[in-house]
Motif scaffolding. Structure first.
Motif, short mmCIF file in Angstrom:
data_model
loop_
_atom_site.label_atom_id
_atom_site.label_comp_id
_atom_site.label_asym_id
_atom_site.label_seq_id
_atom_site.Cartn_x
_atom_site.Cartn_y
_atom_site.Cartn_z
N CYS A 134 -68.65 1.70 -18.73
CA CYS A 134 -69.15 2.15 -20.03
C CYS A 134 -70.38 3.04 -19.82
N VAL A 169 -72.57 3.85 -21.88
CA VAL A 169 -73.71 3.45 -22.71
C VAL A 169 -74.44 2.26 -22.09
N CYS A 170 -73.70 1.19 -21.77
CA CYS A 170 -74.36 -0.01 -21.26
C CYS A 170 -74.21 -0.17 -19.75
N CYS A 206 -67.25 0.70 -24.48
CA CYS A 206 -66.71 -0.64 -24.61
C CYS A 206 -66.94 -1.18 -26.02
N CYS A 249 -70.47 -1.64 -27.30
CA CYS A 249 -71.22 -0.45 -27.67
C CYS A 249 -70.63 0.27 -28.88
ZN LIG Z 1 -70.80 -0.49 -23.33
#
Ligand SMILES: [Zn+2]
Length: 52
Positions: A21, A23-24, A46, A49
């Motif tokens: 992912c 983002v995370c 994911c 997120c």
């Molecule tokens: Zn994520």
């Protein structure tokens, strides 16, 4: 349209829908949701997120 984020449909995707992912940073998580990032780029994220 059928459930594109579930079951066999995932297996047609690159890496079977799994990846890191952006983002995370979680690795090997299912990336099922396309989100538009703040800079306008689209990214698969994911489910954690998706809502954030
Ligand atoms: Zn994520």
């Amino acid at each position: 349209m059928s459930k594109s984020n579930r079951g066999k449909a995932l297996w047609k995707l690159p890496s079977r829908g799994k990846g890191t992912c952006p983002v995370c940073g979680t690795t090997r998580i299912k990336l099922l949701y396309t989100r538009t990032l703040e800079d306008g780029a689209k990214a698969k994220v994911c489910k954690r997120c998706r809502a954030a």
